[in-house]
Design a protein around this motif. Structure first.
Motif, PDB file in Angstrom:
ATOM      1  N   GLY A 433     -31.931 -30.918  12.702  1.00  0.00           N
ATOM      2  CA  GLY A 433     -30.814 -30.472  11.873  1.00  0.00           C
ATOM      3  C   GLY A 433     -29.711 -29.759  12.620  1.00  0.00           C
ATOM      4  O   GLY A 433     -28.817 -29.156  12.003  1.00  0.00           O
ATOM      5  N   TYR A 434     -29.713 -29.821  13.947  1.00  0.00           N
ATOM      6  CA  TYR A 434     -28.691 -29.134  14.734  1.00  0.00           C
ATOM      7  C   TYR A 434     -27.567 -30.080  15.204  1.00  0.00           C
ATOM      8  O   TYR A 434     -26.675 -29.664  15.931  1.00  0.00           O
ATOM      9  CB  TYR A 434     -29.324 -28.460  15.953  1.00  0.00           C
ATOM     10  N   ALA A 435     -27.609 -31.340  14.818  1.00  0.00           N
ATOM     11  CA  ALA A 435     -26.557 -32.308  15.185  1.00  0.00           C
ATOM     12  C   ALA A 435     -26.354 -33.268  14.027  1.00  0.00           C
ATOM     13  O   ALA A 435     -27.264 -33.510  13.220  1.00  0.00           O
ATOM     14  CB  ALA A 435     -26.941 -33.081  16.447  1.00  0.00           C
ATOM     15  N   THR A 436     -25.147 -33.810  13.930  1.00  0.00           N
ATOM     16  CA  THR A 436     -24.828 -34.767  12.873  1.00  0.00           C
ATOM     17  C   THR A 436     -25.058 -36.189  13.363  1.00  0.00           C
ATOM     18  O   THR A 436     -25.171 -36.447  14.575  1.00  0.00           O
ATOM     19  CB  THR A 436     -23.369 -34.608  12.420  1.00  0.00           C
ATOM     20  N   TYR A 437     -25.087 -37.127  12.415  1.00  0.00           N
ATOM     21  CA  TYR A 437     -25.274 -38.544  12.780  1.00  0.00           C
ATOM     22  C   TYR A 437     -24.088 -39.070  13.580  1.00  0.00           C
ATOM     23  O   TYR A 437     -24.221 -39.987  14.383  1.00  0.00           O
ATOM     24  CB  TYR A 437     -25.492 -39.380  11.530  1.00  0.00           C
ATOM     25  N   LEU A 438     -22.899 -38.481  13.376  1.00  0.00           N
ATOM     26  CA  LEU A 438     -21.716 -38.912  14.134  1.00  0.00           C
ATOM     27  C   LEU A 438     -21.881 -38.616  15.618  1.00  0.00           C
ATOM     28  O   LEU A 438     -21.408 -39.385  16.472  1.00  0.00           O
ATOM     29  CB  LEU A 438     -20.465 -38.216  13.592  1.00  0.00           C
ATOM     30  N   GLU A 439     -22.541 -37.542  15.955  1.00  0.00           N
ATOM     31  CA  GLU A 439     -22.769 -37.214  17.367  1.00  0.00           C
ATOM     32  C   GLU A 439     -23.721 -38.230  18.000  1.00  0.00           C
ATOM     33  O   GLU A 439     -23.576 -38.580  19.173  1.00  0.00           O
ATOM     34  CB  GLU A 439     -23.328 -35.798  17.468  1.00  0.00           C
ATOM     35  N   ILE A 440     -24.693 -38.710  17.240  1.00  0.00           N
ATOM     36  CA  ILE A 440     -25.605 -39.741  17.762  1.00  0.00           C
ATOM     37  C   ILE A 440     -24.830 -41.033  17.996  1.00  0.00           C
ATOM     38  O   ILE A 440     -24.979 -41.699  19.034  1.00  0.00           O
ATOM     39  CB  ILE A 440     -26.773 -39.978  16.784  1.00  0.00           C
ATOM     40  N   ILE A 441     -24.017 -41.419  17.028  1.00  0.00           N
ATOM     41  CA  ILE A 441     -23.235 -42.650  17.155  1.00  0.00           C
ATOM     42  C   ILE A 441     -22.298 -42.580  18.362  1.00  0.00           C
ATOM     43  O   ILE A 441     -22.183 -43.522  19.145  1.00  0.00           O
ATOM     44  CB  ILE A 441     -22.441 -42.901  15.858  1.00  0.00           C
ATOM     45  N   THR A 442     -21.658 -41.437  18.525  1.00  0.00           N
ATOM     46  CA  THR A 442     -20.741 -41.263  19.656  1.00  0.00           C
ATOM     47  C   THR A 442     -21.489 -41.348  20.989  1.00  0.00           C
ATOM     48  O   THR A 442     -21.029 -41.972  21.952  1.00  0.00           O
ATOM     49  CB  THR A 442     -20.009 -39.920  19.547  1.00  0.00           C
ATOM     50  N   ALA A 443     -22.657 -40.719  21.046  1.00  0.00           N
ATOM     51  CA  ALA A 443     -23.449 -40.735  22.283  1.00  0.00           C
ATOM     52  C   ALA A 443     -23.914 -42.147  22.616  1.00  0.00           C
ATOM     53  O   ALA A 443     -23.868 -42.585  23.780  1.00  0.00           O
ATOM     54  CB  ALA A 443     -24.641 -39.798  22.155  1.00  0.00           C
ATOM     55  N   GLN A 444     -24.358 -42.887  21.567  1.00  0.00           N
ATOM     56  CA  GLN A 444     -24.815 -44.256  21.810  1.00  0.00           C
ATOM     57  C   GLN A 444     -23.667 -45.151  22.252  1.00  0.00           C
ATOM     58  O   GLN A 444     -23.835 -46.014  23.131  1.00  0.00           O
ATOM     59  CB  GLN A 444     -25.464 -44.825  20.516  1.00  0.00           C
ATOM     60  N   LYS A 445     -22.507 -44.982  21.652  1.00  0.00           N
ATOM     61  CA  LYS A 445     -21.340 -45.771  22.041  1.00  0.00           C
ATOM     62  C   LYS A 445     -20.920 -45.461  23.477  1.00  0.00           C
ATOM     63  O   LYS A 445     -20.593 -46.358  24.259  1.00  0.00           O
ATOM     64  CB  LYS A 445     -20.186 -45.483  21.080  1.00  0.00           C
ATOM     65  N   SER A 446     -20.952 -44.186  23.830  1.00  0.00           N
ATOM     66  CA  SER A 446     -20.530 -43.776  25.175  1.00  0.00           C
ATOM     67  C   SER A 446     -21.473 -44.316  26.240  1.00  0.00           C
ATOM     68  O   SER A 446     -21.032 -44.776  27.314  1.00  0.00           O
ATOM     69  CB  SER A 446     -20.457 -42.243  25.263  1.00  0.00           C
ATOM     70  N   VAL A 447     -22.773 -44.274  25.995  1.00  0.00           N
ATOM     71  CA  VAL A 447     -23.720 -44.742  27.004  1.00  0.00           C
ATOM     72  C   VAL A 447     -23.613 -46.252  27.168  1.00  0.00           C
ATOM     73  O   VAL A 447     -23.748 -46.772  28.294  1.00  0.00           O
ATOM     74  CB  VAL A 447     -25.154 -44.312  26.651  1.00  0.00           C
ATOM     75  N   LEU A 448     -23.372 -46.968  26.085  1.00  0.00           N
ATOM     76  CA  LEU A 448     -23.196 -48.424  26.206  1.00  0.00           C
ATOM     77  C   LEU A 448     -21.976 -48.751  27.063  1.00  0.00           C
ATOM     78  O   LEU A 448     -22.040 -49.603  27.965  1.00  0.00           O
ATOM     79  CB  LEU A 448     -23.060 -49.051  24.819  1.00  0.00           C
ATOM     80  N   GLU A 449     -20.872 -48.101  26.797  1.00  0.00           N
ATOM     81  CA  GLU A 449     -19.649 -48.340  27.570  1.00  0.00           C
ATOM     82  C   GLU A 449     -19.840 -47.960  29.035  1.00  0.00           C
ATOM     83  O   GLU A 449     -19.378 -48.674  29.936  1.00  0.00           O
ATOM     84  CB  GLU A 449     -18.487 -47.549  26.966  1.00  0.00           C
ATOM     85  N   ALA A 450     -20.538 -46.843  29.277  1.00  0.00           N
ATOM     86  CA  ALA A 450     -20.746 -46.399  30.660  1.00  0.00           C
ATOM     87  C   ALA A 450     -21.644 -47.365  31.425  1.00  0.00           C
ATOM     88  O   ALA A 450     -21.408 -47.659  32.604  1.00  0.00           O
ATOM     89  CB  ALA A 450     -21.345 -44.993  30.666  1.00  0.00           C
ATOM     90  N   GLU A 451     -22.689 -47.864  30.770  1.00  0.00           N
ATOM     91  CA  GLU A 451     -23.589 -48.808  31.430  1.00  0.00           C
ATOM     92  C   GLU A 451     -22.867 -50.117  31.749  1.00  0.00           C
ATOM     93  O   GLU A 451     -23.060 -50.700  32.830  1.00  0.00           O
ATOM     94  CB  GLU A 451     -24.803 -49.075  30.549  1.00  0.00           C
ATOM     95  N   LEU A 452     -22.037 -50.587  30.834  1.00  0.00           N
ATOM     96  CA  LEU A 452     -21.274 -51.809  31.099  1.00  0.00           C
ATOM     97  C   LEU A 452     -20.261 -51.590  32.219  1.00  0.00           C
ATOM     98  O   LEU A 452     -20.066 -52.467  33.071  1.00  0.00           O
ATOM     99  CB  LEU A 452     -20.559 -52.264  29.826  1.00  0.00           C
ATOM    100  N   THR A 453     -19.637 -50.426  32.231  1.00  0.00           N
ATOM    101  CA  THR A 453     -18.675 -50.119  33.301  1.00  0.00           C
ATOM    102  C   THR A 453     -19.363 -50.042  34.650  1.00  0.00           C
ATOM    103  O   THR A 453     -18.844 -50.528  35.667  1.00  0.00           O
ATOM    104  CB  THR A 453     -17.952 -48.791  33.001  1.00  0.00           C
TER     105      THR A 453
END
Length: 477
Positions: A433-453
């Motif tokens: 309960g210390y983070a929102t679902y938007l933070e998870i979505i943002t983290a998952q999106k960022s790691v995907l972009e970083a791995e592709l880069t």
């Protein structure tokens, strides 16, 4: 009487003097090259390494070998070499006499009131002529069977100069084939590594799809337990759908790259057998060598140099065209006015004639040819200088690209590691309960972009190495 005999001498002298007023060839001054590449003082370079040794991936070696055997551009280059060799033979033939076999027949009826007509009529009344020597009347046939020859004696070296230009262009055509081979090897290797990169991207996307599916299932459980809402579920599903569309896009790019590579291989579309990114190795140290090695190895630079030399010879030949030419013609054969006597020993005939001719008036065509040759000579000089400057630019760019992509790779590896940890942390915090679902979505999106880069940057290292190999003249040996 002596006055009249002087005129031919004066005319001949005028011909020679007018022909000898030749302009000097336009000088050719190539650009001066530096002794080393900026920031690099390597004594040896990768350009001397054969491509079968330079590339260690055996699947890539097999693909390149197929391309060299079947590529249509390379086959067309071979035919251009054949054409250039034919031009050399043509120029060599111009130095030798031309001998033709001739069998001809004809006739003529002279007018009764012409000198030939009266002479032929009167000749037949001569008591010294037997029946075979009397002229047929009124139609006088003429039969010939034998050899005719013509020869331009190369007294000034014009024809030898043209032969030298043709031979130099033949050498240039061979360098053109080597240049095509170098580009072909580089293009095939680049497409091969791009396919490996696309395979890596596809694996990354599939891995993230599985993780995002797990996240969708988790958020669904959270919703049923009353700890998440419908908006969160839809956000996670939307992210999953976007990643799944990326998978289709990468598959299409793989098909396009394979088809493009198959075109270079001279065959219809089919699967390309290739290795994985983990099977590739990057050299610890990359050496470009010294500029003189590049100028010696790069086929396009050598081709431009040979074209420059050939155009200089053309310019010299255009100047020599103003000089007098010595032409010799000769004939040997049987000549008779009766077909029954054509091969009689008395019908043997021969002649020889030599003449010295030089252009005197209306030399515009020769002057135009000379100006064209001078312009072509300067153009080839500028093209040679441009090829040198282009080579230096490509080597410098590739060296810096390799070094900078290596640095970027290190930063991207750290970035991916940090973002992967961020995804794990955001999920743990969301559960507590210390983070929102938007933070998870943002983290998952960022790691995907970083791995592709990261995958793209690592591939860029190999592409830069391939480009450096081509830039220093590697790939045709």
């Amino acid at each position: 009487m002596r006055t009249y005999k002087i005129y031919p001498v004066l005319i001949a002298s005028a011909l020679v003097v007018s022909s000898c007023k030749l302009s000097r060839p336009v000088p050719q001054t190539p650009v001066q090259t530096p002794e080393t590449f900026i920031g690099h003082k390597d004594s040896t370079g990768i350009g001397d390494i054969p491509w079968k040794t330079f590339f260690t991936d055996q699947n890539l070696v097999a693909v390149i070998d197929t391309a060299i055997q079947n590529n249509l551009d390379l086959k067309m280059a071979v035919q251009r070499i054949e054409m250039a060799q034919s031009n050399v033979l043509f120029a060599k033939g111009a130095l030798l006499p031309v001998v033709d076999v001739e069998i001809s027949g004809g006739g003529r009826k002279f007018g009764d009131y012409t000198m030939d007509g009266v002479g032929n009529y009167d000749t037949n009344f001569s008591p010294n002529l037997d029946d075979n020597r009397k002229l047929p009347a009124p139609f006088l046939p003429d039969y010939f069977a034998g050899l005719r020859s013509s020869w331009e004696v190369d007294i000034w070296g014009k024809l030898k100069t043209q032969r030298k230009a043709a031979f130099t262009r033949f050498l240039a055509s061979e360098k053109a084939r080597q240049a095509i081979t170098t580009s072909l090897v580089a293009n095939v290797a680049s497409l091969y590594f791009e396919l490996i990169n696309l395979d890596t991207e596809l694996n990354i996307i599939k891995k993230n799809i599985n993780l995002q599916k797990t996240a969708v299932e988790t958020i669904g459980v959270q919703k049923e337990a009353g700890r998440a809402n419908e908006l969160a579920v839809r956000q996670f599903k939307a992210q999953l759908l976007n990643t799944q569309s990326l998978e289709i896009d990468v598959n299409q790019r793989i098909i396009a790259a394979e088809n493009q590579l198959n075109l270079l291989l001279g065959r219809f579309p089919q699967k390309i057998t290739r290795s994985t990114v983990v099977q590739q190795s990057f050299p610890q140290q990359v050496q470009a060598g010294i500029p003189t090695q590049m100028l010696r190895n790069r086929p396009d630079v050598k081709q431009a140099e040979l074209e420059m030399l050939a155009n200089y010879e053309d310019q010299h030949a255009a100047r020599l065209a103003f000089m007098p030419s010595l032409n010799i013609t000769a004939m040997l054969g049987f000549n008779a006015f009766k077909s029954s006597l054509i091969f009689n020993p008395g019908s043997i005939a021969y002649n020889a004639l030599g003449g010295l001719t030089a252009p005197l008036l209306n030399r515009k065509a020769l002057k135009a040819g000379q100006k064209r040759a001078e312009a072509a000579s300067l153009e080839s000089l500028y093209n040679y200088n441009k090829s040198i400057l282009t080579g230096f630019q490509e080597v410098s760019t590739s060296l810096n690209r390799i070094e900078n992509s290596r640095k970027i790779t290190e930063f991207k590896r750290e970035e991916v590691a940090v973002l992967q940890q961020a995804v794990t942390t955001s999920r743990d915090l969301f559960v507590t309960g210390y983070a929102t679902y938007l933070e998870i979505i943002t983290a998952q999106k960022s790691v995907l972009e970083a791995e592709l880069t990261l995958a793209n940057v690592q591939t860029d290292q190999y592409l830069a190495l391939i480009e450096l190999y081509r830039s220093v003249g590697g790939g045709w040996k």
